[in-house]
Design a protein around this motif. Structure first.
Motif, PDB file in Angstrom:
ATOM      1  N   ALA A 111       0.828  -1.206   0.000  1.00 35.84           N
ATOM      2  CA  ALA A 111       0.000   0.000   0.000  1.00 35.84           C
ATOM      3  C   ALA A 111       0.859   1.250   0.000  1.00 35.84           C
ATOM      4  O   ALA A 111       0.564   2.233  -0.694  1.00 35.84           O
ATOM      5  CB  ALA A 111      -0.930  -0.009   1.213  1.00 35.84           C
ATOM      6  N   LEU A 112       1.957   1.238   0.748  1.00 35.19           N
ATOM      7  CA  LEU A 112       2.866   2.375   0.802  1.00 35.19           C
ATOM      8  C   LEU A 112       3.525   2.631  -0.556  1.00 35.19           C
ATOM      9  O   LEU A 112       3.609   3.786  -1.005  1.00 35.19           O
ATOM     10  CB  LEU A 112       3.933   2.111   1.863  1.00 35.19           C
ATOM     11  CG  LEU A 112       4.477   3.300   2.615  1.00 35.19           C
ATOM     12  CD1 LEU A 112       3.366   3.928   3.443  1.00 35.19           C
ATOM     13  CD2 LEU A 112       5.611   2.868   3.493  1.00 35.19           C
TER      14      LEU A 112
ATOM     15  N   TRP B  11       0.877   4.002  -2.970  1.00 34.95           N
ATOM     16  CA  TRP B  11       0.601   5.406  -2.677  1.00 34.95           C
ATOM     17  C   TRP B  11       1.725   6.301  -3.198  1.00 34.95           C
ATOM     18  O   TRP B  11       1.472   7.370  -3.742  1.00 34.95           O
ATOM     19  CB  TRP B  11       0.425   5.594  -1.177  1.00 34.95           C
ATOM     20  CG  TRP B  11       0.280   7.035  -0.789  1.00 34.95           C
ATOM     21  CD1 TRP B  11      -0.838   7.803  -0.894  1.00 34.95           C
ATOM     22  CD2 TRP B  11       1.295   7.872  -0.260  1.00 34.95           C
ATOM     23  NE1 TRP B  11      -0.576   9.071  -0.447  1.00 34.95           N
ATOM     24  CE2 TRP B  11       0.738   9.141  -0.062  1.00 34.95           C
ATOM     25  CE3 TRP B  11       2.636   7.676   0.063  1.00 34.95           C
ATOM     26  CZ2 TRP B  11       1.460  10.208   0.452  1.00 34.95           C
ATOM     27  CZ3 TRP B  11       3.355   8.742   0.579  1.00 34.95           C
ATOM     28  CH2 TRP B  11       2.767   9.988   0.759  1.00 34.95           C
TER      29      TRP B  11
ATOM     30  N   TYR C  22       1.418   6.565  -6.988  1.00 35.58           N
ATOM     31  CA  TYR C  22       0.270   7.418  -7.303  1.00 35.58           C
ATOM     32  C   TYR C  22       0.635   8.894  -7.113  1.00 35.58           C
ATOM     33  O   TYR C  22       0.324   9.732  -7.949  1.00 35.58           O
ATOM     34  CB  TYR C  22      -0.911   7.035  -6.414  1.00 35.58           C
ATOM     35  CG  TYR C  22      -2.050   8.025  -6.470  1.00 35.58           C
ATOM     36  CD1 TYR C  22      -2.924   8.039  -7.538  1.00 35.58           C
ATOM     37  CD2 TYR C  22      -2.233   8.960  -5.450  1.00 35.58           C
ATOM     38  CE1 TYR C  22      -3.968   8.960  -7.594  1.00 35.58           C
ATOM     39  CE2 TYR C  22      -3.259   9.872  -5.498  1.00 35.58           C
ATOM     40  CZ  TYR C  22      -4.130   9.871  -6.578  1.00 35.58           C
ATOM     41  OH  TYR C  22      -5.142  10.785  -6.628  1.00 35.58           O
ATOM     42  N   THR C  23       1.298   9.199  -6.006  1.00 36.62           N
ATOM     43  CA  THR C  23       1.678  10.580  -5.717  1.00 36.62           C
ATOM     44  C   THR C  23       2.661  11.115  -6.749  1.00 36.62           C
ATOM     45  O   THR C  23       2.514  12.244  -7.228  1.00 36.62           O
ATOM     46  CB  THR C  23       2.282  10.677  -4.308  1.00 36.62           C
ATOM     47  OG1 THR C  23       1.332  10.177  -3.364  1.00 36.62           O
ATOM     48  CG2 THR C  23       2.643  12.105  -3.961  1.00 36.62           C
TER      49      THR C  23
END
Length: 80
Positions: free
Chosen positions: A24-25, A28, A31-32
């Motif tokens: 998940a990290l 993320w 995505y960022t």
């Protein structure tokens, strides 16, 4: 033998949760980075600052605060 931690702390317990957390990290982070890159954020915001400066220059010219020669010279300077 269960070991010191007891049952449920192997790959089926906390190991799976830590793996999910790392996934998940990483997702993320990707995505960022994509979001920032799509907005032109890696240029340090110079593009948006330049656009704002040109808009202000246009407004000053439209209000008659500066003449055409000054407008053209300042516009050239900003576009360099």
């Amino acid at each position: 033998m269960m070991g010191w931690w007891g049952p449920g702390y192997g790959m089926g317990g906390w190991g799976f949760l830590w793996g999910l957390l790392w996934f998940a990290l990483i997702a993320w982070g990707i995505y960022t980075l994509v979001k920032i890159a799509s907005q032109g954020g890696f240029q340090g915001g110079s593009s948006s600052k330049q656009d704002a400066a040109l808009e202000l220059l246009r407004k000053r010219y439209a209000r008659g605060e500066i003449d055409k020669e000054t407008y053209e010279r300042m516009k050239r300077d900003l576009e360099e």
